[in-house]
Write an enzyme that holds these catalytic residues in place. Structure first.
Site, PDB file in Angstrom:
ATOM      1  N   ASP A  29       0.820  -1.219   0.000  1.00  0.00           N
ATOM      2  CA  ASP A  29       0.000   0.000   0.000  1.00  0.00           C
ATOM      3  C   ASP A  29       0.853   1.268   0.000  1.00  0.00           C
ATOM      4  O   ASP A  29       1.955   1.289   0.540  1.00  0.00           O
ATOM      5  CB  ASP A  29      -0.916  -0.013   1.233  1.00  0.00           C
ATOM      6  CG  ASP A  29      -2.005   1.029   1.137  1.00  0.00           C
ATOM      7  OD1 ASP A  29      -2.428   1.355   0.008  1.00  0.00           O
ATOM      8  OD2 ASP A  29      -2.448   1.521   2.196  1.00  0.00           O
ATOM      9  N   ASN A  77     -11.052  -2.551  -5.103  1.00  0.00           N
ATOM     10  CA  ASN A  77     -10.284  -1.584  -5.904  1.00  0.00           C
ATOM     11  C   ASN A  77     -10.943  -1.233  -7.244  1.00  0.00           C
ATOM     12  O   ASN A  77     -10.525  -0.279  -7.909  1.00  0.00           O
ATOM     13  CB  ASN A  77      -8.845  -2.070  -6.127  1.00  0.00           C
ATOM     14  CG  ASN A  77      -7.963  -1.991  -4.892  1.00  0.00           C
ATOM     15  OD1 ASN A  77      -7.064  -2.796  -4.688  1.00  0.00           O
ATOM     16  ND2 ASN A  77      -8.221  -1.003  -4.040  1.00  0.00           N
TER      17      ASN A  77
HETATM   18  C1  IPE Z   1      -1.688   0.152  -3.286  1.00  0.00           C
HETATM   19  O1  IPE Z   1      -1.398   1.508  -3.329  1.00  0.00           O
HETATM   20  C2  IPE Z   1      -1.912  -0.455  -4.640  1.00  0.00           C
HETATM   21  C3  IPE Z   1      -3.318  -0.813  -4.918  1.00  0.00           C
HETATM   22  C4  IPE Z   1      -4.315  -0.744  -4.057  1.00  0.00           C
HETATM   23  C5  IPE Z   1      -3.617  -1.289  -6.247  1.00  0.00           C
HETATM   24  P1  IPE Z   1      -2.566   2.575  -3.372  1.00  0.00           P
HETATM   25  O2  IPE Z   1      -2.945   2.816  -4.779  1.00  0.00           O
HETATM   26  O3  IPE Z   1      -3.697   2.168  -2.476  1.00  0.00           O
HETATM   27  O4  IPE Z   1      -1.839   3.851  -2.784  1.00  0.00           O
HETATM   28  P2  IPE Z   1      -2.435   4.880  -1.743  1.00  0.00           P
HETATM   29  O5  IPE Z   1      -2.841   4.092  -0.532  1.00  0.00           O
HETATM   30  O6  IPE Z   1      -3.595   5.561  -2.388  1.00  0.00           O
HETATM   31  O7  IPE Z   1      -1.295   5.797  -1.452  1.00  0.00           O
HETATM   32  C1  IPE Z   2      -5.433  -2.606   0.010  1.00  0.00           C
HETATM   33  O1  IPE Z   2      -5.094  -1.280  -0.177  1.00  0.00           O
HETATM   34  C2  IPE Z   2      -5.434  -3.337  -1.295  1.00  0.00           C
HETATM   35  C3  IPE Z   2      -4.135  -3.490  -1.942  1.00  0.00           C
HETATM   36  C4  IPE Z   2      -2.985  -3.100  -1.458  1.00  0.00           C
HETATM   37  C5  IPE Z   2      -4.162  -4.164  -3.201  1.00  0.00           C
HETATM   38  P1  IPE Z   2      -6.202  -0.151  -0.376  1.00  0.00           P
HETATM   39  O2  IPE Z   2      -5.493   1.121  -0.536  1.00  0.00           O
HETATM   40  O3  IPE Z   2      -7.156  -0.546  -1.420  1.00  0.00           O
HETATM   41  O4  IPE Z   2      -6.961  -0.229   1.034  1.00  0.00           O
HETATM   42  P2  IPE Z   2      -7.778   0.870   1.830  1.00  0.00           P
HETATM   43  O5  IPE Z   2      -8.709   1.524   0.852  1.00  0.00           O
HETATM   44  O6  IPE Z   2      -6.795   1.823   2.393  1.00  0.00           O
HETATM   45  O7  IPE Z   2      -8.481   0.089   2.891  1.00  0.00           O
HETATM   46 MG    MG Z   3      -4.065   2.462  -0.511  1.00  0.00          MG
END
Ligand code: IPE
Ligand code: IPE
Ligand code: MG
Length: 243
Positions: A29, A77
């Site tokens: 994340d 997602n």
């Molecule tokens: C994790 O990074 C990757 C996916 C969920 C696909 P994020 O895209 O959630 O990055 P932040 O949390 O918005 O910084």
């Molecule tokens: C969790 O990250 C999913 C992945 C890393 C693929 P998200 O960024 O989607 O999670 P939330 O929204 O912070 O819970």
């Molecule tokens: Mg995230």
């Protein structure tokens, strides 16, 4: 301080290779925030994040960890803007193309956890191809959670048990999870500063040690993984008993 985090200051230490977790799971994340901080589009963070996954998987293999399970795309997602979703899917395709070329050399087996049936035919074909190659040898295994949700996985396992007329036992449910035959992760790492599981491996994490850190995934390093493993190795795992 979070309920689950043991905030011990990081003192110099070394990973004890004789007491490694067999299975490490990572919620990758913070890609979007990493990019935003640099004035880049969120997708730039996903690109760097994919490179970091490659390096951490190689490092886990070198250390002697047997399984690495990473959360790449959750069932939630899909709520993201269409262009971000398609960039993530495109990156996965690109990653798999490259991985197929190097898997045999690197001896990294790849498996997928999640409902692949709704993904593009190209991605599904690449996933099948990596599955086929993976079946040919053993050794380190990386599991990529793609269109994965812990609740969806539990429901699927329950449905599979019902269809097969299996008794409601923990063994039967475990055997019908994507992770069938794989030990539960001893250590779950979530970079990016959030202290939640976000629907990741709900069944398998029942007794995992949880490690949270503020580092955003694209900045995550081998040293950071060492730090998480050292922290894990200092913990007292009682499993409800007394010591
Ligand atoms: C994790 O990074 C990757 C996916 C969920 C696909 P994020 O895209 O959630 O990055 P932040 O949390 O918005 O910084
Ligand atoms: C969790 O990250 C999913 C992945 C890393 C693929 P998200 O960024 O989607 O999670 P939330 O929204 O912070 O819970
Ligand atoms: Mg995230």
């Amino acid at each position: 301080m979070g309920l689950f985090t043991k905030k011990t200051p990081h003192t110099a230490g070394e990973v004890d290779r004789s007491r490694l977790p067999r299975h490490i799971a990572v919620i990758m994340d913070g890609n979007g925030r990493w990019a935003k901080k640099r004035g880049l589009p969120r997708t730039a963070g996903h690109k760097v994040g994919a490179e970091v996954f490659r390096d951490i998987a190689t490092y886990c293999k070198e250390l002697g960890v047997e399984y690495l399970t990473v959360y790449a795309f959750s069932t939630e997602n899909w709520k993201r803007p269409a262009d971000e979703v398609s960039t993530i899917m495109g990156l996965l395709e690109q990653y798999l193309h490259e991985a197929i070329d190097t898997m045999e050399k690197d001896h990294i087996r790849l498996r997928f956890f999640g409902d692949m049936s709704v993904l593009s035919p190209e991605l599904q074909a690449l996933a099948h191809r990596t599955d086929d190659i993976s079946a040919h040898y053993d050794g380190f295994q990386a599991n990529i959670c793609l269109n994965y949700g812990g609740r969806a996985e539990l429901l699927r396992a329950a449905q599979r048990c019902a269809e097969r007329g299996l008794d409601w036992t923990e063994e039967n449910l475990s055997a019908n999870m994507y992770s069938a035959g794989i030990p539960d992760p001893e250590l779950v790492i979530r970079p990016g500063g959030e202290m939640r599981l976000s629907n990741f491996l709900l069944w398998q994490c029942a007794y995992s040690e949880l490690y949270f850190c503020d580092t955003l995934w694209p900045d995550f390093t081998r040293q950071e993984l060492d730090k998480a493993i050292i922290d894990y190795q200092r913990r007292d795992r009682r499993f409800g008993g007394v010591k």
